[in-house]
Each structure stands twice: as C-alpha cells, then as structure tokens.
Write a protein that holds these residues in place. Sequence first.
Motif, PDB file in Angstrom:
ATOM      1  N   MET A   1       0.846  -1.197   0.000  1.00 41.09           N
ATOM      2  CA  MET A   1       0.000   0.000   0.000  1.00 41.09           C
ATOM      3  C   MET A   1       0.884   1.251   0.000  1.00 41.09           C
ATOM      4  O   MET A   1       1.910   1.304   0.681  1.00 41.09           O
ATOM      5  N   ASN A   2       0.486   2.231  -0.792  1.00 38.40           N
ATOM      6  CA  ASN A   2       1.197   3.506  -0.810  1.00 38.40           C
ATOM      7  C   ASN A   2       1.071   4.160   0.569  1.00 38.40           C
ATOM      8  O   ASN A   2      -0.038   4.305   1.092  1.00 38.40           O
ATOM      9  N   PRO A   3       2.210   4.567   1.182  1.00 40.51           N
ATOM     10  CA  PRO A   3       2.131   5.192   2.517  1.00 40.51           C
ATOM     11  C   PRO A   3       1.212   6.397   2.566  1.00 40.51           C
ATOM     12  O   PRO A   3       0.597   6.666   3.607  1.00 40.51           O
ATOM     13  N   LEU A   4       1.103   7.122   1.446  1.00 45.66           N
ATOM     14  CA  LEU A   4       0.250   8.310   1.447  1.00 45.66           C
ATOM     15  C   LEU A   4      -1.224   7.951   1.537  1.00 45.66           C
ATOM     16  O   LEU A   4      -2.052   8.786   1.917  1.00 45.66           O
ATOM     17  N   ASP A   5      -1.581   6.712   1.127  1.00 50.38           N
ATOM     18  CA  ASP A   5      -2.977   6.269   1.192  1.00 50.38           C
ATOM     19  C   ASP A   5      -3.296   5.569   2.506  1.00 50.38           C
ATOM     20  O   ASP A   5      -4.417   5.138   2.728  1.00 50.38           O
ATOM     21  N   ASN A   6      -2.304   5.442   3.361  1.00 54.06           N
ATOM     22  CA  ASN A   6      -2.481   4.755   4.635  1.00 54.06           C
ATOM     23  C   ASN A   6      -2.909   5.769   5.698  1.00 54.06           C
ATOM     24  O   ASN A   6      -2.184   6.716   5.990  1.00 54.06           O
ATOM     25  N   PRO A   7      -4.096   5.613   6.304  1.00 54.61           N
ATOM     26  CA  PRO A   7      -4.555   6.593   7.318  1.00 54.61           C
ATOM     27  C   PRO A   7      -3.704   6.580   8.576  1.00 54.61           C
ATOM     28  O   PRO A   7      -3.795   7.512   9.384  1.00 54.61           O
ATOM     29  N   TRP A   8      -2.872   5.548   8.766  1.00 50.90           N
ATOM     30  CA  TRP A   8      -2.033   5.468   9.965  1.00 50.90           C
ATOM     31  C   TRP A   8      -0.621   5.994   9.716  1.00 50.90           C
ATOM     32  O   TRP A   8       0.245   5.863  10.575  1.00 50.90           O
ATOM     33  N   TYR A   9      -0.409   6.609   8.544  1.00 55.04           N
ATOM     34  CA  TYR A   9       0.927   7.103   8.196  1.00 55.04           C
ATOM     35  C   TYR A   9       0.906   8.625   8.081  1.00 55.04           C
ATOM     36  O   TYR A   9      -0.050   9.209   7.569  1.00 55.04           O
ATOM     37  N   ILE A  10       1.953   9.274   8.547  1.00 50.36           N
ATOM     38  CA  ILE A  10       2.109  10.715   8.388  1.00 50.36           C
ATOM     39  C   ILE A  10       3.573  11.001   8.057  1.00 50.36           C
ATOM     40  O   ILE A  10       4.490  10.416   8.659  1.00 50.36           O
ATOM     41  N   SER A  11       3.803  11.870   7.084  1.00 52.72           N
ATOM     42  CA  SER A  11       5.170  12.180   6.664  1.00 52.72           C
ATOM     43  C   SER A  11       5.831  13.135   7.656  1.00 52.72           C
ATOM     44  O   SER A  11       5.160  13.815   8.442  1.00 52.72           O
ATOM     45  N   GLU A  12       7.154  13.177   7.601  1.00 52.02           N
ATOM     46  CA  GLU A  12       7.893  14.082   8.479  1.00 52.02           C
ATOM     47  C   GLU A  12       7.570  15.543   8.187  1.00 52.02           C
ATOM     48  O   GLU A  12       7.556  16.382   9.093  1.00 52.02           O
ATOM     49  N   LEU A  13       7.283  15.861   6.913  1.00 48.36           N
ATOM     50  CA  LEU A  13       6.916  17.229   6.548  1.00 48.36           C
ATOM     51  C   LEU A  13       5.620  17.638   7.225  1.00 48.36           C
ATOM     52  O   LEU A  13       5.509  18.739   7.783  1.00 48.36           O
ATOM     53  N   HIS A  14       4.619  16.747   7.222  1.00 45.42           N
ATOM     54  CA  HIS A  14       3.339  17.072   7.845  1.00 45.42           C
ATOM     55  C   HIS A  14       3.462  17.139   9.363  1.00 45.42           C
ATOM     56  O   HIS A  14       2.764  17.927  10.013  1.00 45.42           O
ATOM     57  N   ILE A  15       4.345  16.317   9.932  1.00 41.61           N
ATOM     58  CA  ILE A  15       4.601  16.424  11.368  1.00 41.61           C
ATOM     59  C   ILE A  15       5.141  17.808  11.700  1.00 41.61           C
ATOM     60  O   ILE A  15       4.687  18.480  12.644  1.00 41.61           O
ATOM     61  N   PHE A  16       6.108  18.263  10.910  1.00 41.53           N
ATOM     62  CA  PHE A  16       6.706  19.576  11.132  1.00 41.53           C
ATOM     63  C   PHE A  16       5.671  20.691  10.962  1.00 41.53           C
ATOM     64  O   PHE A  16       5.610  21.620  11.773  1.00 41.53           O
ATOM     65  N   LEU A  17       4.845  20.604   9.904  1.00 36.69           N
ATOM     66  CA  LEU A  17       3.838  21.637   9.643  1.00 36.69           C
ATOM     67  C   LEU A  17       2.811  21.708  10.770  1.00 36.69           C
ATOM     68  O   LEU A  17       2.399  22.799  11.182  1.00 36.69           O
ATOM     69  N   ARG A  18       2.399  20.574  11.294  1.00 42.16           N
ATOM     70  CA  ARG A  18       1.414  20.570  12.375  1.00 42.16           C
ATOM     71  C   ARG A  18       2.005  21.157  13.656  1.00 42.16           C
ATOM     72  O   ARG A  18       1.342  21.917  14.371  1.00 42.16           O
ATOM     73  N   LEU A  19       3.246  20.830  13.941  1.00 44.98           N
ATOM     74  CA  LEU A  19       3.885  21.389  15.128  1.00 44.98           C
ATOM     75  C   LEU A  19       4.072  22.900  15.000  1.00 44.98           C
ATOM     76  O   LEU A  19       3.883  23.643  15.964  1.00 44.98           O
ATOM     77  N   MET A  20       4.423  23.363  13.798  1.00 47.33           N
ATOM     78  CA  MET A  20       4.588  24.794  13.577  1.00 47.33           C
ATOM     79  C   MET A  20       3.259  25.526  13.706  1.00 47.33           C
ATOM     80  O   MET A  20       3.196  26.628  14.262  1.00 47.33           O
ATOM     81  N   LEU A  21       2.183  24.924  13.189  1.00 46.92           N
ATOM     82  CA  LEU A  21       0.868  25.546  13.306  1.00 46.92           C
ATOM     83  C   LEU A  21       0.430  25.597  14.763  1.00 46.92           C
ATOM     84  O   LEU A  21      -0.144  26.595  15.217  1.00 46.92           O
TER      85      LEU A  21
END
Length: 234
Positions: A1-21
């Motif tokens: 399965m593509n990691p981007l289609d996995n609801p249990w996966y989050i990229s390091e970029l999105h982790i950083f963006l959420r923490l910054m927000l």
Amino acid sequence: MNPLDNPWYISELHIFLRLMLALLLGGLIGLEREQSKHAAGLRTNILVCLGSCLLMMLSIYGFSAFVDEPNVRVDPARLAAAVITGVGFLGAGTILFTGKSITGLTTAASLWVVSAIGLAVGAGFYFASSVTTVMVLLTLWAFNKLEKRYIRAKKEQLLKIEATDQAEILRSINTLLSDKQIVIRKMLLQEGEDDHDTGRIVLHFHILIPKSEPLFALLEHIKHLEGVHWVSSE
C-alpha cells in the motif's frame, strides 16, 4: 500500500507543519495573555499547545506498527483524553483564592482551550483549530473590553472608619455614599478595643464604588466629616 494512502501514516513534513501551526496558534493566544500580565503567558501557552499536538499525533500515528496485530486494539482518542485531564491540574495552578475573590479562572480556561487546539492540529483539523483560535482571541480581547465597560462598572472596596460613637456620623456617611451612588453591601460596627478608645467606634463598610469615582477623593471627603478620626481602604 502507498504510505500516502495509509490513514495510519504521516510524513515528516506534515509532522513539522502541524507542530509549527500549533506553535503559531498557541503563541497568538499566549501573546494576549502575556500582554494582560497573566500567570500563563506566551511560553506556557506555546508549550501546552505543542505538547498537546505532539501527543495527539503520537496517539494516532505512533502505534501504527501494531494496527494489524490481532490482539491489539488501537484507540486514537486515548492519549487525547489523558491530555485534557492533565491540563486540568495545570489550570488549577493558575487559580488563586485571595479571600475576597477568585482569580485565574479565565487563564485556566484558556490553557484548556489551547490544549484542545493543539489536539485538533495534531489530528489534522486545521480549519477547526484556526477558527477556534480566532474565537478565543475575540473572547479574551474584545469581550474583556465590553465586560470592563458595561458589566464590571463597579469595584468592591472595604472602608474602615474610626469615629466618635454617635448616630450623626452614621447618617453623614450614609448620605455621602448615597450622593455618590455608592452601594453599601455590608456594614459592621466595632467598638474601640483600647481604654483610650472609649466612646469611639470602628465602622467597616463593604461598598461597590463606580470606577468613575476616585477612591482617594472619597477618602478625603470622609476624613473631613465631623467626628471621623481616621479612614482607610482595602
């Protein structure tokens, strides 16, 4: 399965963006608290929001490796519930009972909301967390202005007056307070405790004084009334 289609996966970029927000939204509320000289200011609100965001992401994505295990049940809301409970203890530390009033309730409530904003950001609810931040700032700033102007138009004071024991002084003080639209909430009459205070009384007035009425001017008026020896306020 593509990691981007996995609801249990989050990229390091999105982790950083959420923490910054979370840092930005918590900082906006913390800045308002800091300018108002409250106990929980800029850094406290940022830390609460960041910590809540991190724990929310940990709750959702941190245990993704165990999702397919047959005997493991993943509950993304479990850590979020623990965060809300923990922030309650932090908020309790900002509440002070001073004897006449309780202060810090708004700051405690703002910490609780900031933690909720952090949880929302961590879960990816960007619109909800952003709108909530705007509403919180509106409540803390604009509504505070309205409350000070229209709701808390009077402040409570305790007046202590030592005077000669006679009914005339009570009438004089009552007339003076009535003319200035000052409400007497409670009154206590205490006789002088020392021998040289014979014939004198100490009056305790709990009053509501309009903010437009200078307290110093009121004390000067009372001080010059016949029979008054001294006056003080708390």
